[in-house]
Design a protein around this motif. Structure first.
Motif, PDB file in Angstrom:
ATOM      1  N   LYS A 176      -0.736   9.957  -3.738  1.00 17.98           N
ATOM      2  CA  LYS A 176      -1.040  10.384  -2.355  1.00 17.98           C
ATOM      3  C   LYS A 176      -1.223   8.865  -1.506  1.00 17.98           C
ATOM      4  N   LEU A 177      -0.943   8.840  -0.359  1.00 21.91           N
ATOM      5  CA  LEU A 177      -1.036   7.701   0.398  1.00 21.91           C
ATOM      6  C   LEU A 177      -2.525   7.648   1.016  1.00 21.91           C
ATOM      7  N   THR A 178      -3.039   6.412   0.727  1.00 21.56           N
ATOM      8  CA  THR A 178      -4.242   6.285   1.356  1.00 21.56           C
ATOM      9  C   THR A 178      -4.232   5.935   2.994  1.00 21.56           C
ATOM     10  N   ALA A 179      -5.220   6.026   3.774  1.00 24.57           N
ATOM     11  CA  ALA A 179      -5.095   5.991   5.140  1.00 24.57           C
ATOM     12  C   ALA A 179      -4.515   4.820   5.613  1.00 24.57           C
ATOM     13  N   GLU A 180      -4.923   3.577   5.058  1.00 22.18           N
ATOM     14  CA  GLU A 180      -3.970   2.232   5.249  1.00 22.18           C
ATOM     15  C   GLU A 180      -2.804   2.472   5.099  1.00 22.18           C
ATOM     16  N   GLN A 181      -2.155   2.747   3.729  1.00 25.77           N
ATOM     17  CA  GLN A 181      -0.727   3.099   3.431  1.00 25.77           C
ATOM     18  C   GLN A 181      -0.225   3.951   4.318  1.00 25.77           C
ATOM     19  N   ALA A 182      -0.684   4.891   4.673  1.00 30.23           N
ATOM     20  CA  ALA A 182      -0.092   6.002   5.628  1.00 30.23           C
ATOM     21  C   ALA A 182       0.231   5.275   7.204  1.00 30.23           C
ATOM     22  N   ASP A 183      -0.761   4.748   7.656  1.00 26.57           N
ATOM     23  CA  ASP A 183      -0.788   3.818   8.780  1.00 26.57           C
ATOM     24  C   ASP A 183       0.303   2.971   8.699  1.00 26.57           C
ATOM     25  N   LEU A 184       0.641   2.114   7.863  1.00 25.80           N
ATOM     26  CA  LEU A 184       1.527   1.223   7.775  1.00 25.80           C
ATOM     27  C   LEU A 184       2.966   1.952   7.708  1.00 25.80           C
ATOM     28  N   LEU A 185       2.903   3.150   6.854  1.00 21.25           N
ATOM     29  CA  LEU A 185       4.363   3.763   6.718  1.00 21.25           C
ATOM     30  C   LEU A 185       4.639   4.891   7.732  1.00 21.25           C
ATOM     31  N   GLU A 186       3.679   4.941   8.787  1.00 21.72           N
ATOM     32  CA  GLU A 186       3.801   5.909   9.893  1.00 21.72           C
ATOM     33  C   GLU A 186       4.191   7.334   9.385  1.00 21.72           C
ATOM     34  N   VAL A 187       3.272   7.597   8.502  1.00 14.97           N
ATOM     35  CA  VAL A 187       3.075   8.993   7.936  1.00 14.97           C
ATOM     36  C   VAL A 187       1.806   9.572   8.134  1.00 14.97           C
ATOM     37  N   ALA A 188       1.657  10.697   7.479  1.00 17.30           N
ATOM     38  CA  ALA A 188       0.200  11.133   7.438  1.00 17.30           C
ATOM     39  C   ALA A 188      -0.503  10.856   6.212  1.00 17.30           C
ATOM     40  N   GLU A 189      -1.786  10.520   6.202  1.00 16.94           N
ATOM     41  CA  GLU A 189      -2.625  10.377   5.311  1.00 16.94           C
ATOM     42  C   GLU A 189      -2.660  11.222   4.090  1.00 16.94           C
ATOM     43  N   GLY A 190      -2.539  10.856   2.830  1.00 15.39           N
ATOM     44  CA  GLY A 190      -2.410  12.054   1.867  1.00 15.39           C
ATOM     45  C   GLY A 190      -1.198  12.454   1.547  1.00 15.39           C
ATOM     46  N   ASP A 191      -0.013  12.028   2.250  1.00  9.65           N
ATOM     47  CA  ASP A 191       1.139  12.436   1.912  1.00  9.65           C
ATOM     48  C   ASP A 191       1.908  11.911   0.755  1.00  9.65           C
ATOM     49  N   ALA A 192       2.624  12.660   0.079  1.00 10.52           N
ATOM     50  CA  ALA A 192       3.085  12.572  -1.348  1.00 10.52           C
ATOM     51  C   ALA A 192       3.999  11.257  -1.201  1.00 10.52           C
ATOM     52  N   ALA A 193       3.768  10.282  -2.165  1.00 12.93           N
ATOM     53  CA  ALA A 193       4.662   9.180  -2.224  1.00 12.93           C
ATOM     54  C   ALA A 193       4.971   8.623  -3.853  1.00 12.93           C
ATOM     55  N   LEU A 194       5.613   7.648  -3.914  1.00 12.65           N
ATOM     56  CA  LEU A 194       6.126   7.346  -5.376  1.00 12.65           C
ATOM     57  C   LEU A 194       5.424   5.981  -5.533  1.00 12.65           C
ATOM     58  N   TYR A 195       4.546   5.958  -6.608  1.00  7.33           N
ATOM     59  CA  TYR A 195       4.025   4.444  -6.903  1.00  7.33           C
ATOM     60  C   TYR A 195       4.814   3.729  -8.088  1.00  7.33           C
ATOM     61  N   ILE A 196       5.307   2.647  -7.957  1.00  9.14           N
ATOM     62  CA  ILE A 196       6.091   1.818  -8.824  1.00  9.14           C
ATOM     63  C   ILE A 196       5.853   0.730  -9.281  1.00  9.14           C
ATOM     64  N   ASP A 197       5.613   0.575 -10.297  1.00  8.05           N
ATOM     65  CA  ASP A 197       5.064  -0.882 -11.257  1.00  8.05           C
ATOM     66  C   ASP A 197       6.369  -1.495 -11.924  1.00  8.05           C
ATOM     67  N   ARG A 198       6.635  -2.578 -11.496  1.00 12.56           N
ATOM     68  CA  ARG A 198       7.731  -3.314 -12.029  1.00 12.56           C
ATOM     69  C   ARG A 198       7.707  -4.449 -12.760  1.00 12.56           C
ATOM     70  N   THR A 199       7.928  -4.837 -13.803  1.00 14.71           N
ATOM     71  CA  THR A 199       7.857  -6.089 -14.439  1.00 14.71           C
ATOM     72  C   THR A 199       9.325  -6.594 -14.880  1.00 14.71           C
ATOM     73  N   ALA A 200       9.576  -7.688 -14.018  1.00 11.69           N
ATOM     74  CA  ALA A 200      10.845  -8.137 -14.181  1.00 11.69           C
ATOM     75  C   ALA A 200      11.056  -9.605 -14.992  1.00 11.69           C
ATOM     76  N   TYR A 201      12.130  -9.812 -15.932  1.00  7.81           N
ATOM     77  CA  TYR A 201      12.212 -10.576 -16.872  1.00  7.81           C
ATOM     78  C   TYR A 201      13.260 -11.868 -16.603  1.00  7.81           C
ATOM     79  N   LEU A 202      13.313 -13.075 -17.246  1.00  8.51           N
ATOM     80  CA  LEU A 202      14.279 -13.813 -17.009  1.00  8.51           C
ATOM     81  C   LEU A 202      15.185 -13.600 -18.157  1.00  8.51           C
ATOM     82  N   PRO A 203      16.496 -14.287 -18.217  1.00 14.71           N
ATOM     83  CA  PRO A 203      17.300 -14.128 -19.473  1.00 14.71           C
ATOM     84  C   PRO A 203      16.562 -14.730 -20.751  1.00 14.71           C
ATOM     85  N   SER A 204      15.586 -15.498 -20.435  1.00 11.55           N
ATOM     86  CA  SER A 204      14.923 -16.108 -21.681  1.00 11.55           C
ATOM     87  C   SER A 204      13.838 -15.238 -22.367  1.00 11.55           C
TER      88      SER A 204
END
Length: 229
Positions: A176-204
């Motif tokens: 759920k979006l915090t007040a700061e995140q909602a303000d940035l995304l121009e939606v309501a605080e507490g709206d549902a969102a997707l949290y994505i954690d990505r780890t990217a690798y080089l060919p090595s």
């Protein structure tokens, strides 16, 4: 409820277009003869329904019309590349950027040597002017000595140096979006969102990037193709 339905009808039939500013509470109260408490409740319900957005210090606005997007989980592309593929114009607002002492997690995940610093860039990502996501990326200063080089696309800057992630692992969870995140995304605080954690690798096999992002739940659908064994 009557005021809410009247405003909802005006928004849906186009009499109140996207991004239109709603009158202030005192003006609506004078126009309708209703109390400001009643006005506030009606606007609050429209915010919950996603028809109106409220910006601190600016007032209430009709929410922009957005179409849902399907994002493939089988393809590693940057936000900029993905929007270009859709025929949309991407932009980034740099919220924070700099070189810092790494956290214990960054030292381990990025394989940093003793004394090595980490670059962090926090960005608000937009497509055709619509705020879509807030992303924070971390990588070794070895790969990005000057964080100010990143204006829109991090991958574009890395590619210009001949450095490009070849694969990534993403973990997606609901939040759920915090007040700061909602303000940035121009939606309501507490709206549902997707949290994505990505780890990217080089060919090595070396980890080049850690990115944590919060994506608007009213826009994104992440899609994966499944095959039988």
């Amino acid at each position: 409820m009557q005021l809410q339905r009247h405003l909802e009808s005006a928004i849906k039939n186009g009499h109140l277009p996207a991004e239109a500013t709603l009158p202030a509470e005192r003006e609506l109260a004078a126009m309708t003869g209703l109390s400001r408490v009643t006005i506030r409740k009606a606007i609050g319900q429209l915010v919950e329904d996603g028809l109106v957005i409220q910006r601190r210090g600016s007032g209430s606005f009709v929410a922009p019309k957005v179409q849902r997007m399907e994002q493939s989980l089988s393809r590693l592309t940057s936000f900029t590349e993905d929007m270009q593929r859709r025929g949309m114009t991407s932009s980034s607002e740099i919220l924070e950027s700099g070189t810092y002492l790494p956290s214990p997690e960054e030292i381990v995940s990025l394989g940093l040597a003793s004394g090595e610093q980490v670059v962090r860039i926090k960005r608000l990502r937009r497509a055709d002017g619509i705020p879509m996501a807030v992303e924070t990326s971390s990588l070794s200063s070895e790969f990005l000595p000057n964080p100010d080089d990143v204006v829109t696309s991090l991958y574009e800057v890395l590619s210009a140096q001949g450095i490009r992630p070849s694969r990534a692992i993403q973990r997606i969870s609901a939040c759920k979006l915090t007040a700061e995140q909602a303000d940035l995304l121009e939606v309501a605080e507490g709206d549902a969102a997707l949290y994505i954690d990505r780890t990217a690798y080089l060919p090595s096999g070396r980890v080049i990037e850690l990115t944590a992002g919060v994506y608007r739940g009213d826009i994104y659908d992440f899609v994966a193709e499944l095959r039988s064994a």
